[in-house]
Design a protein around this motif. Structure first.
Motif, PDB file in Angstrom:
ATOM      1  N   VAL A 101       0.869  -1.172   0.000  1.00 26.25           N
ATOM      2  CA  VAL A 101       0.000   0.000   0.000  1.00 26.25           C
ATOM      3  C   VAL A 101       0.906   1.222   0.000  1.00 26.25           C
ATOM      4  N   ILE A 102       0.768   2.045  -1.037  1.00 27.33           N
ATOM      5  CA  ILE A 102       1.682   3.160  -1.271  1.00 27.33           C
ATOM      6  C   ILE A 102       0.983   4.494  -1.055  1.00 27.33           C
ATOM      7  N   ASP A 103       1.516   5.264  -0.123  1.00 27.61           N
ATOM      8  CA  ASP A 103       1.113   6.656   0.050  1.00 27.61           C
ATOM      9  C   ASP A 103       1.969   7.435  -0.933  1.00 27.61           C
ATOM     10  N   SER A 104       1.360   7.883  -2.028  1.00 28.47           N
ATOM     11  CA  SER A 104       2.122   8.526  -3.102  1.00 28.47           C
ATOM     12  C   SER A 104       2.242  10.035  -2.927  1.00 28.47           C
ATOM     13  N   TRP A 109       3.379  15.604   3.535  1.00 27.78           N
ATOM     14  CA  TRP A 109       2.019  15.113   3.785  1.00 27.78           C
ATOM     15  C   TRP A 109       2.064  13.772   4.509  1.00 27.78           C
ATOM     16  N   PHE A 110       2.949  12.876   4.068  1.00 24.27           N
ATOM     17  CA  PHE A 110       3.084  11.549   4.671  1.00 24.27           C
ATOM     18  C   PHE A 110       3.421  11.652   6.158  1.00 24.27           C
ATOM     19  N   THR A 111       4.393  12.474   6.508  1.00 22.75           N
ATOM     20  CA  THR A 111       4.799  12.584   7.915  1.00 22.75           C
ATOM     21  C   THR A 111       3.737  13.267   8.761  1.00 22.75           C
ATOM     22  N   PRO A 116      -2.131   3.358   8.470  1.00 13.94           N
ATOM     23  CA  PRO A 116      -1.216   2.351   9.026  1.00 13.94           C
ATOM     24  C   PRO A 116      -0.874   1.269   8.004  1.00 13.94           C
ATOM     25  N   GLY A 117       0.409   0.956   7.903  1.00 11.71           N
ATOM     26  CA  GLY A 117       0.871  -0.069   6.974  1.00 11.71           C
ATOM     27  C   GLY A 117       1.297   0.459   5.623  1.00 11.71           C
ATOM     28  N   ALA A 118       1.022   1.741   5.337  1.00 12.79           N
ATOM     29  CA  ALA A 118       1.408   2.324   4.050  1.00 12.79           C
ATOM     30  C   ALA A 118       2.888   2.682   4.049  1.00 12.79           C
ATOM     31  N   VAL A 119       3.499   2.576   2.866  1.00 12.28           N
ATOM     32  CA  VAL A 119       4.867   3.042   2.669  1.00 12.28           C
ATOM     33  C   VAL A 119       4.816   4.280   1.789  1.00 12.28           C
ATOM     34  N   ASN A 120       5.767   5.165   1.983  1.00  8.85           N
ATOM     35  CA  ASN A 120       5.782   6.408   1.219  1.00  8.85           C
ATOM     36  C   ASN A 120       6.716   6.298   0.020  1.00  8.85           C
ATOM     37  N   ILE A 121       6.129   6.346  -1.166  1.00  2.51           N
ATOM     38  CA  ILE A 121       6.888   6.506  -2.405  1.00  2.51           C
ATOM     39  C   ILE A 121       6.224   7.671  -3.119  1.00  2.51           C
ATOM     40  N   PRO A 122       6.786   8.894  -2.975  1.00  2.00           N
ATOM     41  CA  PRO A 122       6.156  10.063  -3.580  1.00  2.00           C
ATOM     42  C   PRO A 122       5.965   9.910  -5.091  1.00  2.00           C
ATOM     43  N   ILE A 197      -1.816   7.264  11.503  1.00  2.00           N
ATOM     44  CA  ILE A 197      -0.580   7.272  12.294  1.00  2.00           C
ATOM     45  C   ILE A 197       0.390   8.296  11.726  1.00  2.00           C
ATOM     46  N   ARG A 198       1.302   8.730  12.582  1.00  2.00           N
ATOM     47  CA  ARG A 198       2.421   9.579  12.142  1.00  2.00           C
ATOM     48  C   ARG A 198       3.665   8.713  12.131  1.00  2.00           C
ATOM     49  N   PRO A 199       4.215   8.445  10.937  1.00  2.00           N
ATOM     50  CA  PRO A 199       5.383   7.542  10.854  1.00  2.00           C
ATOM     51  C   PRO A 199       6.613   8.161  11.531  1.00  2.00           C
TER      52      PRO A 199
END
Length: 199
Positions: A101-104, A109-111, A116-122, A197-199
């Motif tokens: 699951v990608i937070d693009s 914005w991601f931080t 929860p469980g998402a990875v950040n790939i802008p 969540i805040r990573p």
């Protein structure tokens, strides 16, 4: 603020932070599914709905008007072959742990809060990071025959970051049938009171 109100406010904050048993929840995800637990880099996180009936969206999440362009309403299907999903399907992917699951969105914005469980790939880095998703570099760019199932999201129906990332992925050879698009994004996730969540 009088001392008694301050004590009451602190007591309410402490109570809100205490874990709630699934059978004590008033607001479930579905009738049969009160919570979902997902594995994250920081350990397991339980996703549930906000329990405060007076909770409201605020700040950027409550805004209904943004300049278009660039914040134009996105199509339901960002590219042919891509499947658009809702919250329940995204929860299934998170719980199953088989899809990425990608937070693009951009890192700021991601931080500020993510699913929860998402990875950040802008979105503006995705073309260079397909190796993290099972693609192999080759002479023509990428060989994505072993690409993983993915689901991308950004800020919501008005956000073009994940649709842009999806189009870049497909142009690089990523199979469209392995891509899911959570169009609701963070705005709808927050509207439904789901855990952030805040990573």
């Amino acid at each position: 603020m009088p001392l008694s109100r301050l004590v009451l406010a602190l007591a309410l904050l402490v109570l809100a932070a205490l874990p709630v048993r699934a059978d004590e929840l008033r607001v479930n995800i579905t009738r049969e599914r009160p919570t979902v637990t997902v594995t994250t880099a920081a350990g397991p996180v339980t996703i549930r709905r906000e329990q405060d009936p007076d909770a409201r969206l605020s700040g950027d999440w409550a805004r209904v008007a943004r300049d278009c362009p660039p914040f134009c309403i996105q199509p339901m299907v960002p590219a042919p072959g891509v499947t658009t999903i809702g919250e329940l399907e995204l929860l299934d992917l998170l719980e199953g742990g088989t899809a990425v699951v990608i937070d693009s969105r951009t890192r700021d914005w991601f931080t500020g809060g993510t699913i929860p469980g998402a990875v950040n790939i802008p979105y503006d880095e995705i073309g260079d990071r397909l190796g993290e998703l099972g693609c192999e570099p080759d002479f023509e760019g990428w060989d994505c025959t072993a690409a993983r199932e993915v689901a991308l999201f950004c800020n919501g129906p008005w956000c073009g970051q994940s649709p842009s990332a999806i189009r870049v992925m497909i142009a690089a050879g990523y199979p469209a049938e392995r891509i899911r698009y959570y169009r609701g994004g963070m705005q709808v996730w927050r509207l439904l009171g789901l855990t952030v969540i805040r990573p």
